[in-house]
Design a protein around this motif. Structure first.
Motif, PDB file in Angstrom:
ATOM      1  N   ILE A   1     100.701  26.132  48.781  1.00 62.13           N
ATOM      2  CA  ILE A   1     100.139  26.605  50.041  1.00 62.13           C
ATOM      3  C   ILE A   1      99.274  25.498  50.618  1.00 62.13           C
ATOM      4  CG2 ILE A   1      98.701  28.335  51.191  1.00 62.13           C
ATOM      5  CD1 ILE A   1      99.345  30.184  48.735  1.00 62.13           C
ATOM      6  N   ASP A   2      99.610  25.056  51.811  1.00 66.58           N
ATOM      7  CA  ASP A   2      98.794  24.092  52.537  1.00 66.58           C
ATOM      8  C   ASP A   2      97.793  24.911  53.350  1.00 66.58           C
ATOM      9  OD1 ASP A   2      97.657  22.274  54.321  1.00 66.58           O
ATOM     10  OD2 ASP A   2      99.525  21.164  54.590  1.00 66.58           O
ATOM     11  N   VAL A   3      96.623  25.117  52.779  1.00 64.57           N
ATOM     12  CA  VAL A   3      95.616  25.984  53.394  1.00 64.57           C
ATOM     13  C   VAL A   3      95.140  25.396  54.724  1.00 64.57           C
ATOM     14  CG1 VAL A   3      93.359  27.084  53.083  1.00 64.57           C
ATOM     15  CG2 VAL A   3      94.937  26.880  51.139  1.00 64.57           C
ATOM     16  N   LYS A   4      94.972  24.085  54.780  1.00 57.84           N
ATOM     17  CA  LYS A   4      94.538  23.432  56.018  1.00 57.84           C
ATOM     18  C   LYS A   4      95.502  23.742  57.155  1.00 57.84           C
ATOM     19  CE  LYS A   4      93.686  18.922  58.088  1.00 57.84           C
ATOM     20  NZ  LYS A   4      93.570  17.481  57.866  1.00 57.84           N
ATOM     21  N   ALA A   5      96.801  23.558  56.922  1.00 62.50           N
ATOM     22  CA  ALA A   5      97.811  23.810  57.960  1.00 62.50           C
ATOM     23  C   ALA A   5      97.865  25.297  58.323  1.00 62.50           C
ATOM     24  CB  ALA A   5      99.174  23.334  57.496  1.00 62.50           C
TER      25      ALA A   5
ATOM     26  N   MET B   1      95.404  27.559  58.124  1.00 61.93           N
ATOM     27  CA  MET B   1      94.224  27.935  58.909  1.00 61.93           C
ATOM     28  C   MET B   1      94.342  27.442  60.349  1.00 61.93           C
ATOM     29  SD  MET B   1      92.466  29.845  57.070  1.00 61.93           S
ATOM     30  CE  MET B   1      92.309  30.289  55.364  1.00 61.93           C
ATOM     31  N   LYS B   2      94.904  26.259  60.511  1.00 57.84           N
ATOM     32  CA  LYS B   2      95.090  25.727  61.867  1.00 57.84           C
ATOM     33  C   LYS B   2      96.094  26.583  62.630  1.00 57.84           C
ATOM     34  CE  LYS B   2      94.402  22.768  65.144  1.00 57.84           C
ATOM     35  NZ  LYS B   2      93.133  22.802  65.881  1.00 57.84           N
ATOM     36  N   LYS B   3      97.192  26.902  61.989  1.00 57.60           N
ATOM     37  CA  LYS B   3      98.246  27.678  62.649  1.00 57.60           C
ATOM     38  C   LYS B   3      97.818  29.112  62.941  1.00 57.60           C
ATOM     39  CE  LYS B   3     103.024  29.196  62.045  1.00 57.60           C
ATOM     40  NZ  LYS B   3     104.195  29.180  61.172  1.00 57.60           N
TER      41      LYS B   3
ATOM     42  N   LEU C   1      94.590  30.570  62.674  1.00 64.34           N
ATOM     43  CA  LEU C   1      93.267  30.815  63.250  1.00 64.34           C
ATOM     44  C   LEU C   1      92.803  29.734  64.212  1.00 64.34           C
ATOM     45  CD1 LEU C   1      91.407  31.938  59.995  1.00 64.34           C
ATOM     46  CD2 LEU C   1      92.451  33.410  61.736  1.00 64.34           C
ATOM     47  N   ASP C   2      93.594  28.674  64.362  1.00 63.52           N
ATOM     48  CA  ASP C   2      93.212  27.508  65.155  1.00 63.52           C
ATOM     49  C   ASP C   2      91.870  26.939  64.685  1.00 63.52           C
ATOM     50  OD1 ASP C   2      93.696  25.512  67.027  1.00 63.52           O
ATOM     51  OD2 ASP C   2      92.584  26.576  68.599  1.00 63.52           O
ATOM     52  N   LYS C   3      91.690  26.907  63.358  1.00 64.06           N
ATOM     53  CA  LYS C   3      90.480  26.359  62.738  1.00 64.06           C
ATOM     54  C   LYS C   3      90.839  25.081  62.002  1.00 64.06           C
ATOM     55  CE  LYS C   3      87.806  29.958  63.647  1.00 64.06           C
ATOM     56  NZ  LYS C   3      86.669  29.889  64.532  1.00 64.06           N
ATOM     57  N   ASP C   4      89.959  24.089  62.123  1.00 65.56           N
ATOM     58  CA  ASP C   4      90.140  22.818  61.430  1.00 65.56           C
ATOM     59  C   ASP C   4      89.337  22.812  60.142  1.00 65.56           C
ATOM     60  OD1 ASP C   4      91.801  21.523  63.378  1.00 65.56           O
ATOM     61  OD2 ASP C   4      90.028  21.340  64.654  1.00 65.56           O
ATOM     62  N   MET C   5      89.918  22.222  59.115  1.00 60.95           N
ATOM     63  CA  MET C   5      89.211  22.079  57.841  1.00 60.95           C
ATOM     64  C   MET C   5      89.759  20.848  57.126  1.00 60.95           C
ATOM     65  SD  MET C   5      90.963  25.151  55.533  1.00 60.95           S
ATOM     66  CE  MET C   5      90.093  24.712  54.030  1.00 60.95           C
ATOM     67  N   SER C   6      89.060  20.431  56.107  1.00 61.69           N
ATOM     68  CA  SER C   6      89.508  19.310  55.285  1.00 61.69           C
ATOM     69  C   SER C   6      90.757  19.711  54.507  1.00 61.69           C
ATOM     70  CB  SER C   6      88.406  18.905  54.305  1.00 61.69           C
ATOM     71  OG  SER C   6      87.273  18.463  55.011  1.00 61.69           O
ATOM     72  N   ALA C   7      91.458  18.703  53.993  1.00 58.88           N
ATOM     73  CA  ALA C   7      92.666  18.960  53.212  1.00 58.88           C
ATOM     74  C   ALA C   7      92.361  19.917  52.064  1.00 58.88           C
ATOM     75  CB  ALA C   7      93.227  17.655  52.690  1.00 58.88           C
TER      76      ALA C   7
END
Length: 128
Positions: A36-40, A42-44, A46-52
């Motif tokens: 699971i790519d959690v960063k991707a 969350m962006k998709k 919730l449109d939230k940015d986070m570290s890898a």
């Protein structure tokens, strides 16, 4: 009680640590069943940015077989998750501590299996 086995890697970037983690898992008879790519996500979602941040669902088939043999519903708690996350010092790799996660199940045979899995996951983390 700590619930993860942790190590911060400072000599490699995120993707290199991912490769080293997968190799260490493989070297100790674990396969990666899920990713699971959690960063991707969350962006998709919730449109939230986070570290890898990546979750690898790892399984050692012989140990999973043994665990299911002594506790058939333990599959609800499998596979063993290993996370990689970008932190200010580098990349932190954390594996679930199966002894901690299985402590809710009152089965002494399962606790012995969980101890063997923890030992192997500790070796994996150190080998990265």
């Amino acid at each position: 009680m700590p619930y993860t086995i942790n190590r911060i890697i400072t000599d490699a970037d995120f993707e290199e640590v991912d490769k080293r983690t997968r190799k260490a898992l493989s070297d100790h008879s674990f396969g990666v069943l899920t990713e699971i790519d959690v960063k991707a996500t969350m962006k998709k979602k919730l449109d939230k940015d986070m570290s890898a941040y990546r979750i690898l669902g790892a399984c050692n088939p012989s140990m999973a077989w043994e665990a299911i043999g002594v506790e058939p519903r333990v599959g609800a708690m499998l596979p063993c998750n290993v996370i990689l996350r970008e932190v200010s010092e580098g990349v932190e790799v954390s594996a679930v501590d199966p002894v901690a996660s299985m402590s809710a199940i009152d089965n002494d045979e399962l606790k012995q299996v969980a101890g063997k899995v923890r030992d192997e996951l500790s070796k994996v983390i150190q080998a990265i």
